[in-house]
Design a protein around this motif. Structure first.
Motif, PDB file in Angstrom:
ATOM      1  N   THR A  59       2.558  12.799   2.142  1.00 56.88           N
ATOM      2  CA  THR A  59       1.527  11.806   1.832  1.00 56.88           C
ATOM      3  C   THR A  59       1.839  10.459   2.481  1.00 56.88           C
ATOM      4  O   THR A  59       0.925   9.762   2.930  1.00 56.88           O
ATOM      5  CB  THR A  59       1.358  11.615   0.312  1.00 56.88           C
ATOM      6  OG1 THR A  59       2.634  11.355  -0.250  1.00 56.88           O
ATOM      7  CG2 THR A  59       0.767  12.824  -0.329  1.00 56.88           C
ATOM      8  N   THR A  80       0.603  10.615   6.161  1.00 56.74           N
ATOM      9  CA  THR A  80      -0.838  10.402   6.357  1.00 56.74           C
ATOM     10  C   THR A  80      -1.188   8.945   6.075  1.00 56.74           C
ATOM     11  O   THR A  80      -2.023   8.370   6.779  1.00 56.74           O
ATOM     12  CB  THR A  80      -1.693  11.317   5.459  1.00 56.74           C
ATOM     13  OG1 THR A  80      -1.046  11.461   4.218  1.00 56.74           O
ATOM     14  CG2 THR A  80      -1.909  12.652   6.084  1.00 56.74           C
ATOM     15  N   ALA A  81      -0.553   8.344   5.066  1.00 57.71           N
ATOM     16  CA  ALA A  81      -0.882   6.962   4.738  1.00 57.71           C
ATOM     17  C   ALA A  81      -0.532   6.033   5.899  1.00 57.71           C
ATOM     18  O   ALA A  81      -1.313   5.157   6.267  1.00 57.71           O
ATOM     19  CB  ALA A  81      -0.143   6.528   3.477  1.00 57.71           C
ATOM     20  N   PHE A  97      -6.365  11.757   9.303  1.00 56.14           N
ATOM     21  CA  PHE A  97      -6.256  12.888   8.387  1.00 56.14           C
ATOM     22  C   PHE A  97      -5.983  14.205   9.101  1.00 56.14           C
ATOM     23  O   PHE A  97      -5.781  15.222   8.455  1.00 56.14           O
ATOM     24  CB  PHE A  97      -7.496  12.963   7.496  1.00 56.14           C
ATOM     25  CG  PHE A  97      -7.584  11.808   6.559  1.00 56.14           C
ATOM     26  CD1 PHE A  97      -6.591  11.612   5.608  1.00 56.14           C
ATOM     27  CD2 PHE A  97      -8.605  10.894   6.637  1.00 56.14           C
ATOM     28  CE1 PHE A  97      -6.629  10.531   4.749  1.00 56.14           C
ATOM     29  CE2 PHE A  97      -8.659   9.804   5.781  1.00 56.14           C
ATOM     30  CZ  PHE A  97      -7.670   9.625   4.838  1.00 56.14           C
ATOM     31  N   ILE A 155       1.409   4.237  -2.905  1.00 59.63           N
ATOM     32  CA  ILE A 155       1.241   5.668  -2.626  1.00 59.63           C
ATOM     33  C   ILE A 155       2.510   6.436  -2.985  1.00 59.63           C
ATOM     34  O   ILE A 155       2.462   7.504  -3.603  1.00 59.63           O
ATOM     35  CB  ILE A 155       0.869   5.871  -1.148  1.00 59.63           C
ATOM     36  CG1 ILE A 155      -0.541   5.352  -0.926  1.00 59.63           C
ATOM     37  CG2 ILE A 155       0.965   7.328  -0.743  1.00 59.63           C
ATOM     38  CD1 ILE A 155      -0.931   5.279   0.512  1.00 59.63           C
ATOM     39  N   VAL A 185      -3.050   6.370   8.523  1.00 65.07           N
ATOM     40  CA  VAL A 185      -4.293   5.664   8.176  1.00 65.07           C
ATOM     41  C   VAL A 185      -4.158   4.186   8.539  1.00 65.07           C
ATOM     42  O   VAL A 185      -5.032   3.608   9.188  1.00 65.07           O
ATOM     43  CB  VAL A 185      -4.611   5.822   6.676  1.00 65.07           C
ATOM     44  CG1 VAL A 185      -5.724   4.876   6.263  1.00 65.07           C
ATOM     45  CG2 VAL A 185      -5.011   7.250   6.366  1.00 65.07           C
ATOM     46  N   LEU A 197       0.835  -1.203   0.000  1.00 68.52           N
ATOM     47  CA  LEU A 197       0.000   0.000   0.000  1.00 68.52           C
ATOM     48  C   LEU A 197       0.871   1.254   0.000  1.00 68.52           C
ATOM     49  O   LEU A 197       0.697   2.172  -0.804  1.00 68.52           O
ATOM     50  CB  LEU A 197      -0.909  -0.022   1.230  1.00 68.52           C
ATOM     51  CG  LEU A 197      -1.895   1.126   1.347  1.00 68.52           C
ATOM     52  CD1 LEU A 197      -3.027   0.932   0.361  1.00 68.52           C
ATOM     53  CD2 LEU A 197      -2.432   1.243   2.745  1.00 68.52           C
TER      54      LEU A 197
END
Lengths: 319, 351
Positions: B323, B326-327, B286, B19, B330, B15
């Motif tokens: 990014t 944040t990933a 987020f 990204i 998550v 994942l």
């Protein structure tokens, strides 16, 4: 032949026993019309649509886009009901034409998002666990990756990539900034992931049901099963997502415009009317109060309608 | 459960890779971050080539990604455009904990720049979430225990309106009332009337303000952000509370003669909070991305502003780290959510 007539006879007798049987569409429509908020939403949305269409009879688009620098920042008056903007354009006229663009962006962007989301959901749900299961794993990893971005960050990254195309395109005989197309693509391409997951989950459970086995037994092709038998059963969440999505897309467009990444002037949208208002918002309050109010009314109406649709289409509620 | 956690972490690796590739390709194909040097007459062609070479911008895209991943201290690079390698790179790559150097702020590491802004964003974001969850629990529980009363209908209408509002509109209305108009009234003779600050985190830029001043500066941004999330969350709490309150075990509890308070806050709330845990788990990571629009309006010096600035400068190392962060949040929050869920609902088993 005898067997067939007998079956027909049975069906007919069933109908006689329940003379008031309604189609699901009629039940949903009746339930929707009983939902007071939803009907109010339809009324609100119709008023906004009337404003945007009838207004064209009073103001031309040329007038809406024509700056009059000597009239910049005029407050609301009899001549300019909603005042004028930073280069002296009439805000009322820009609201009319901007509303058309904003609504058009909302509807077309969501059409794109719904098409992608439904297609991906149908395919992944159908092939999951089978020979082509890798398609499902691959696409779902991709969906997860996109969902791990903050949505505004993903939008802004992609907007940079679509580049500031400053030419104009001709849509229905009107010269419109090409950025409108960019924004539609952007919102469409970033708005489908949630729906694809909903549809996929639905398809996963639907494809195990007897009527699908039956369809397969009589030799229906995969495409036919997907489109004729599975898709109609997914319509309820698709319709609700689409309705609520239009409101979301209108707000997203205004966010992008607010940050300066949106539709470029002279083409007006409700978002970019207030684009440069941040520096003068206390003196020129009409520049954000008017488009802001229209945006809220429209989105509110759409949310009411979506809520009503959700209740009306929920099979658990059908009485 | 340990096995489950390890498997989830392993699943996260592809994942994160997707990204990284996605952001990398987007940013590297969009334009030249050193474009502004082309227009500068004082910079010669050779200097420009050298700078691009040092930043690794002359390498082909796949090679740049490899360098980002494993570093370029093994790679001999040509910096004077004579076709021969001259010096080795200096970066050690993400896998060895080096996220590269910022392009916008010369000679600063991407991770340092993000480390400076992250606390500001966390301060704002966590406060907003604490306020949101507290208020929406209170409002949602009240609405669910008084369904279809006048108060419930008013709460529903207000939350519908706020739910449909773009954040900047709430912010502008708040500023217009509590900063602009209150200040006018204050200056016009109403000395006792306080007005709220709009810009930044402290009275003067750069100075270290007191905690009270910081809190004072947080009122408007927190309220703007929280009001919109409260609208959504309180509706959600109300719906899940209503579903639980009408179930059989609650009736049994009433029949046993337990107090209303005990039933609502202990028996009902524990089950009703299950869907809320999922929702919070989806939303909270987020926070790290910052509130782009709100930070812009209030000049809050956090991740959202950093993102916009870095995007305008095409500062790829900072944006990719942004990014990725944040990933990772998550993924981690999904794990935390699952574990919490199992703790709240013993029927859930890890498989």
């Amino acid at each position: 032949m005898a067997a067939v007539t007998e079956t027909k006879g049975q069906v007919a007798s069933l109908k006689i026993e329940r003379p008031k049987a309604e189609s699901l569409t009629r039940i949903a429509l009746r339930r929707f019309l009983r939902h007071r908020m939803a009907v109010f939403g339809v009324f609100l949305l119709s008023s906004v649509l009337l404003f945007c269409t009838l207004g064209m009879a009073f103001y031309s688009e040329g007038f809406a886009n024509q700056p009059y620098p000597e009239k910049a920042f005029n407050p609301p008056s009899a001549e300019h009901i909603f005042g004028t903007d930073q280069v002296g354009r009439d805000v009322l006229a820009r609201m009319i034409y901007g509303g058309q663009i904003s609504l058009m962006i909302g509807i077309t962007a969501i059409t794109i998002a719904i098409t992608i989301g439904t297609t991906v959901g149908l395919i992944t749900g159908y092939v999951a666990g089978g020979k082509l299961g890798w398609i499902d794993s691959l696409l779902m990893r991709f969906v997860e990756a996109l969902l791990a971005f903050p949505i505004l960050v993903l939008l802004l990254l992609l907007s940079k990539w679509l580049a500031a195309n400053t030419s104009t395109v001709n849509i229905l005989g009107r010269e419109i900034s090409a950025t409108v197309v960019n924004i539609v693509m952007l919102i469409g391409l970033t708005g489908w992931m949630g729906l694809s997951r909903i549809v996929r989950a639905l398809v996963l459970s639907l494809k195990e049901r007897e009527f699908i086995t039956a369809a397969r037994t009589i030799g229906a092709s995969d495409a036919r099963i997907l489109i004729q038998h599975i898709l109609p059963n997914c319509i309820a969440p698709i319709m609700v997502t689409a309705t609520l999505g239009v409101g979301g897309a209108i707000v997203t467009e205004s966010y992008l415009s607010f940050l300066g990444f949106g539709v470029q002037p002279p083409t007006a949208t409700w978002g970019n009317i207030m684009e440069r208002v941040r520096n003068s918002f206390d003196e020129a309050w009409w520049l954000w109060v008017t488009p802001g109010t229209f945006t809220v009314i429209t989105v509110l109406a759409i949310n009411f309608i979506g809520d009503g649709l959700r209740d009306a289409l929920d099979p658990r509620n059908i009485k | 459960m340990g096995k489950y956690i390890i498997r989830r972490i392993l699943q996260a690796i592809p994942l994160l890779l997707i990204i990284a590739v996605l952001t990398f390709v987007l940013l590297k194909t969009v334009g030249d971050p050193l474009q502004y040097l082309v227009e500068d007459p004082r910079v010669t062609e050779a200097e420009r080539f050298r700078l691009r070479a040092v930043l690794g911008l002359n390498d082909p895209l796949p090679l740049q990604f490899v360098h980002w991943l494993i570093g370029d201290d093994w790679y001999l690079r040509d910096i004077d455009n004579d076709g021969e390698g001259d010096v080795y790179g200096e970066r050690r790559g993400v896998l060895r904990g080096d996220f590269g150097e910022s392009i916008r702020v010369r000679n600063r590491d991407a991770i340092e720049i993000i480390g400076e802004k992250l606390p500001n964003t966390l301060l704002l974001g966590i406060t907003v979430y604490v306020v949101t969850i507290t208020v929406s629990l209170a409002v949602g529980i009240f609405a669910a225990t008084h369904p279809y009363s006048l108060a419930d209908n008013i709460i529903t209408s207000i939350s519908f309106v706020f739910f449909s509002m773009p954040i900047y509109l709430v912010a502008l209305i708040m500023i217009y009332i509590f900063a602009v108009q209150f200040r006018l009234a204050h200056d016009g003779g109403l000395d006792w009337l306080p007005y709220l600050p709009v810009q930044g985190m402290r009275p003067t830029r750069g100075a270290t303000g007191t905690l009270a001043e910081l809190a004072w500066h947080m009122v408007l941004p927190v309220f703007s952000l929280a009001s919109i999330s409260i609208a959504g969350y309180s509706r959600f709490v109300r719906a899940s509370m209503l579903e639980v309150i009408n179930s059989d075990y609650i009736r049994t509890a009433h029949a046993k003669g337990l107090s209303n308070r005990r039933i609502t806050f202990l028996h009902a709330l524990k089950n009703a909070s299950l869907p809320l845990v999922t929702l919070v788990g989806l939303d909270v990571p987020f926070i790290l991305g910052g509130a782009v629009v709100t930070e812009q309006i209030f000049s809050w010096d956090g991740m959202g502003l950093l993102f916009i600035r870095s995007l305008e400068a095409l500062d790829a190392p900072v944006l990719i780290l942004f990014t990725m962060m944040t990933a990772i949040a998550v993924v981690v929050m999904q794990l935390v959510t699952d574990v919490t869920y199992a703790w709240l609902d013993p029927r859930v088993r890890f498989s």
